[in-house]
Scaffold this active site. Structure first.
Site, PDB file in Angstrom:
ATOM      1  N   LYS A 221       0.816  -1.214   0.000  1.00 43.86           N
ATOM      2  CA  LYS A 221       0.000   0.000   0.000  1.00 43.86           C
ATOM      3  C   LYS A 221       0.855   1.272   0.000  1.00 43.86           C
ATOM      4  CE  LYS A 221      -4.534  -1.431   1.487  1.00 43.86           C
ATOM      5  NZ  LYS A 221      -5.634  -1.253   2.449  1.00 43.86           N
ATOM      6  N   ARG A 255      -4.548  -9.817   4.538  1.00 49.75           N
ATOM      7  CA  ARG A 255      -4.941  -9.766   3.117  1.00 49.75           C
ATOM      8  C   ARG A 255      -3.705  -9.379   2.301  1.00 49.75           C
ATOM      9  NH1 ARG A 255      -6.860  -5.872  -0.497  1.00 49.75           N
ATOM     10  NH2 ARG A 255      -8.384  -6.660  -2.005  1.00 49.75           N
TER      11      ARG A 255
END
Length: 286
Positions: A221, A255
């Site tokens: 991210k 995840r």
């Protein structure tokens, strides 16, 4: 005990959720699993590498071309049914904020609805309750789906995360979602700048202390990229470091894009913590 689909996970058992994007424009793989054949190959490899959950998404999180509920369902429903047929024991999650899509994928065999946009469609929890599916309750800072944060301010970011996610979790249970199938997610990067996401990581233990199982979606991210000043394809090491910290602080579900690497990190942390035996212990014994 965390119970999802046919699977039960012990309190100290780390669980990997593998990302499979059914989108032509995903930020990380640029549509590598948009077509069925490579997507199914990805599922097979992820399961072999240690993923217990497959998270299927039909709309990329960031801004881009509009994707209707009908198109999102077209990208995900048939694929869910095929994954269920080929992998009857795997937990199938679908990343959606829309109740119409949630209804369709649950009908096709999904076990978990991953609501990354913080309950923006309150009917999604009702769908999970009706089908006995699990639900991920995420903090998104009130952001609209597929929007980027701009000058977001919190008096106390973790206090806000706890208020929102625990509130969503309690509402879900009140609607009839099985309590053992509800997770909370701090929502790294969603409605947050990099400093917010770093603080959420640093204080993740406060989420674990609520008793709700914590899911973290850290993989490659922007907060990792900005922390290290690295482009998307060079964020794996930063992601794995953040994964190790999150595991030590009590996260339960991860995840990820890189399943095999994450498995090693989680096994190492679990063994250091005393929750897992070494795979081999020969040193000093021969």
């Amino acid at each position: 005990m965390l119970r999802l689909g046919r699977r039960e996970f012990a309190p100290h058992e780390p669980v990997i959720m593998a990302i499979v994007n059914r989108t032509p424009d995903s930020f990380y793989d640029q549509g590598a699993t948009f077509r069925d054949e490579p997507a199914l190959a990805r599922v097979e490899q992820a399961v072999a590498d240690g993923a217990a959950i497959i998270d299927i998404g039909g709309v990329k999180a960031g801004p881009g071309d509009e994707v209707s509920a009908e198109e999102e369902a077209r990208r995900t429903v048939g694929f869910v049914a095929e994954v269920r047929r080929r992998f009857p024991d795997v937990v199938i999650s679908v990343d959606t904020w829309r109740h119409e899509v949630g209804e369709a994928v649950c009908e096709a065999g999904a076990d978990l609805l991953n609501d990354a946009w913080g309950g923006v469609d309150p009917k999604l929890a009702e769908v999970a309750a009706r089908y006995g599916a699990g639900l991920v309750c995420t903090h998104a800072g009130g952001a609209e789906p597929r929007t980027r944060p701009h000058r977001v301010v919190y008096d106390d970011v973790m206090a806000d995360i706890l208020d929102v996610t625990v509130g969503l979790a309690e509402r879900a249970v009140a609607l009839g979602v099985p309590r053992e199938s509800v997770l909370i997610d701090p929502g790294h990067d969603f409605g947050k700048n990099t400093r917010h996401s770093l603080e959420a990581t640093r204080r993740l233990g406060e989420m674990a202390e609520t008793g709700w199982p914590v899911l973290v979606s850290l993989s490659n991210k922007d907060f990792v990229g900005e922390t290290l000043d690295r482009p998307v394809k060079e964020r794996v090491l930063g992601t794995l470091a953040t994964t190790a910290v999150s595991a030590w602080l009590g996260a339960r579900v991860y995840r990820v894009h890189e399943v095999a690497e994450t498995r090693q990190v989680l096994d190492m942390v679990a063994t250091i913590a005393g929750h897992r035996e070494p795979a081999v212990a020969r040193r000093g014994l021969a």
